[in-house]
Scaffold this motif. Structure first.
Motif, PDB file in Angstrom:
ATOM      1  N   TRP A  55       0.835  -1.211   0.000  1.00 29.20           N
ATOM      2  CA  TRP A  55       0.000   0.000   0.000  1.00 29.20           C
ATOM      3  C   TRP A  55       0.867   1.257   0.000  1.00 29.20           C
ATOM      4  CZ3 TRP A  55      -4.286   1.008   4.234  1.00 29.20           C
ATOM      5  CH2 TRP A  55      -5.156   2.018   3.780  1.00 29.20           C
ATOM      6  N   ALA A  56       1.870   1.255   0.887  1.00 25.46           N
ATOM      7  CA  ALA A  56       2.772   2.413   0.943  1.00 25.46           C
ATOM      8  C   ALA A  56       3.590   2.545  -0.338  1.00 25.46           C
ATOM      9  CB  ALA A  56       3.699   2.272   2.153  1.00 25.46           C
ATOM     10  N   GLY A  57       4.025   1.404  -0.901  1.00 27.37           N
ATOM     11  CA  GLY A  57       4.804   1.462  -2.129  1.00 27.37           C
ATOM     12  C   GLY A  57       4.004   2.001  -3.300  1.00 27.37           C
ATOM     13  N   LEU A  58       2.733   1.621  -3.394  1.00 30.23           N
ATOM     14  CA  LEU A  58       1.885   2.168  -4.459  1.00 30.23           C
ATOM     15  C   LEU A  58       1.737   3.679  -4.324  1.00 30.23           C
ATOM     16  CD1 LEU A  58      -0.931  -0.545  -4.619  1.00 30.23           C
ATOM     17  CD2 LEU A  58       0.867  -0.125  -6.304  1.00 30.23           C
ATOM     18  N   LYS A  59       1.600   4.131  -3.080  1.00 32.28           N
ATOM     19  CA  LYS A  59       1.459   5.569  -2.869  1.00 32.28           C
ATOM     20  C   LYS A  59       2.737   6.312  -3.246  1.00 32.28           C
ATOM     21  CE  LYS A  59      -0.135   9.503  -1.446  1.00 32.28           C
ATOM     22  NZ  LYS A  59      -1.110  10.240  -2.285  1.00 32.28           N
ATOM     23  N   VAL A  60       3.912   5.730  -2.894  1.00 34.66           N
ATOM     24  CA  VAL A  60       5.177   6.423  -3.120  1.00 34.66           C
ATOM     25  C   VAL A  60       5.605   6.363  -4.583  1.00 34.66           C
ATOM     26  CG1 VAL A  60       7.648   6.401  -2.571  1.00 34.66           C
ATOM     27  CG2 VAL A  60       5.947   6.106  -0.754  1.00 34.66           C
ATOM     28  N   PHE A  61       5.480   5.200  -5.202  1.00 35.88           N
ATOM     29  CA  PHE A  61       6.051   5.015  -6.538  1.00 35.88           C
ATOM     30  C   PHE A  61       5.043   5.206  -7.666  1.00 35.88           C
ATOM     31  CE2 PHE A  61       8.744   2.408  -3.737  1.00 35.88           C
ATOM     32  CZ  PHE A  61       9.980   2.972  -4.018  1.00 35.88           C
ATOM     33  N   TRP A  63       1.431   6.815  -7.147  1.00 35.94           N
ATOM     34  CA  TRP A  63       0.563   7.989  -6.970  1.00 35.94           C
ATOM     35  C   TRP A  63       1.181   8.972  -5.973  1.00 35.94           C
ATOM     36  CZ3 TRP A  63      -2.021   3.039  -6.826  1.00 35.94           C
ATOM     37  CH2 TRP A  63      -2.741   2.768  -8.004  1.00 35.94           C
ATOM     38  N   LEU A  64       2.469   9.251  -6.149  1.00 34.82           N
ATOM     39  CA  LEU A  64       3.144  10.166  -5.228  1.00 34.82           C
ATOM     40  C   LEU A  64       2.590  11.581  -5.334  1.00 34.82           C
ATOM     41  CD1 LEU A  64       5.381  10.720  -3.174  1.00 34.82           C
ATOM     42  CD2 LEU A  64       6.952  11.082  -5.094  1.00 34.82           C
ATOM     43  N   HIS A  65       2.294  12.043  -6.540  1.00 37.79           N
ATOM     44  CA  HIS A  65       1.834  13.410  -6.745  1.00 37.79           C
ATOM     45  C   HIS A  65       0.334  13.481  -6.978  1.00 37.79           C
ATOM     46  CE1 HIS A  65       6.011  14.617  -6.944  1.00 37.79           C
ATOM     47  NE2 HIS A  65       6.231  13.701  -7.876  1.00 37.79           N
ATOM     48  N   GLY A  66      -0.372  12.430  -6.621  1.00 36.63           N
ATOM     49  CA  GLY A  66      -1.821  12.438  -6.776  1.00 36.63           C
ATOM     50  C   GLY A  66      -2.472  11.596  -5.696  1.00 36.63           C
ATOM     51  N   ASP A  67      -3.776  11.581  -5.763  1.00 40.44           N
ATOM     52  CA  ASP A  67      -4.525  10.800  -4.780  1.00 40.44           C
ATOM     53  C   ASP A  67      -4.604   9.335  -5.227  1.00 40.44           C
ATOM     54  OD1 ASP A  67      -4.971  13.075  -3.294  1.00 40.44           O
ATOM     55  OD2 ASP A  67      -6.872  13.542  -4.339  1.00 40.44           O
ATOM     56  N   THR A  68      -4.430   8.467  -4.260  1.00 37.66           N
ATOM     57  CA  THR A  68      -4.580   7.033  -4.543  1.00 37.66           C
ATOM     58  C   THR A  68      -6.043   6.735  -4.832  1.00 37.66           C
ATOM     59  OG1 THR A  68      -2.768   6.590  -3.005  1.00 37.66           O
ATOM     60  CG2 THR A  68      -4.133   4.726  -3.663  1.00 37.66           C
ATOM     61  N   PRO A  69      -6.332   5.943  -5.859  1.00 37.92           N
ATOM     62  CA  PRO A  69      -7.743   5.627  -6.161  1.00 37.92           C
ATOM     63  C   PRO A  69      -8.454   5.029  -4.954  1.00 37.92           C
ATOM     64  CG  PRO A  69      -6.312   4.916  -7.952  1.00 37.92           C
ATOM     65  CD  PRO A  69      -5.410   5.367  -6.849  1.00 37.92           C
TER      66      PRO A  69
END
Length: 280
Positions: A55-61, A63-69
């Protein structure tokens, strides 16, 4: 009176031996359950941590500059909640509750316990070994189970062979059909590669595991044992001697020879082709 006491003595010995076997079966089941419990205790927290890191990796790599779906957040959040609750429940049952029968017990201790029970069982059997004729008669009564097992395995390998053959037939026909229908552009090339892969794998597996030969050997052994059992039951040759003890001894010897031949054929099937020719 003495006869009834003898019958009671035999009955008590039989019950004691059966009790040992039930205890061994219960310990084997407990060992299996304990392995599953330990697997859950180790695997559930590991999966929980992996989901959090994912979950954290998806956010960082991603959707770093946007909102996670929201769908991704919902799935990950639900997985974390479920895995977290499962971890808490398992650890509570292991350390604070008596729900699990062997909570806090290692598999090594259970294996030691089953070894001691098996040793007591062997010692009990040695002290009360019945005469050879009784053992041969008991061996005869156990054979239907062995015949059923051989036939069940034969049916399994026969069905496996048929499944492999049908997969091979359809895959080979699919290769020809795709080749004739398309002129090998995409996506026909991918389909051809997949079908060719299936044909190669099924052909190699059929040649290596030899399910047809295994099914034939198992069925042949089962039929031979059944034939000898029927001959003994009817009192026909070669089991037509006046003494029952002679017939039982010959029957046990013959059946063990058939089983030894079956094991030898299985070993030959497990050998490479060159090794089989040397054995033959």
């Amino acid at each position: 009176m003495a006869s009834s006491q003898g019958v009671l003595g035999v009955g008590s010995v039989t019950d004691e031996i059966i009790g040992y076997r039930r205890e061994i079966a219960d310990l084997e089941k407990r060992i299996k359950n304990r392995r599953l419990q330990i697997l859950g205790l180790c695997l559930t927290p590991a999966i929980l941590v992996s989901v959090i890191l994912l979950w954290a990796g998806l956010k960082v790599f991603v959707w770093l500059h946007g909102d996670t779906p929201s769908a991704v957040n919902g799935i990950c959040f639900a997985a974390v909640i479920v895995l977290g609750l499962a971890t808490v429940v398992q650890f509570y049952a292991e350390f604070q509750d008596e729900t699990w029968e062997d909570s806090g017990t290692s598999i090594r201790e259970l294996k030691l316990e089953i070894s001691l029970v098996e040793e007591r069982h062997v010692l009990e059997i040695r002290q009360r070994t019945p005469p050879p004729q009784d053992r041969q008669a008991s061996y005869k009564e156990k054979l239907p189970v062995e015949v059923t097992r051989l036939r069940r395995e034969s049916t399994h390998y026969r069905r496996l062979h048929l499944l492999m053959q049908w997969i091979l037939f359809f895959s080979s026909a699919g290769v020809s059909a795709v080749t004739a229908w398309y002129d090998a552009p995409q996506p026909a090339k991918g389909v051809l590669i997949g079908l060719g892969f299936v044909v190669t794998v099924v052909t190699a597996a059929t040649g290596y595991f030899k399910p047809r030969e295994r099914a034939f050997n198992l069925q042949q052994t089962a039929d031979s044992i059944q034939q000898h059992a029927t001959a003994l039951e009817l009192g026909i040759a070669p089991y037509n001697a006046p003494e029952e003890a002679v017939n039982l001894e010959l029957f046990a010897t013959t059946v063990e020879s058939l089983r030894a031949e079956q094991r030898m054929r299985e070993q030959q099937l497990d050998q490479p082709q060159q090794g089989q020719q040397q054995v033959i």
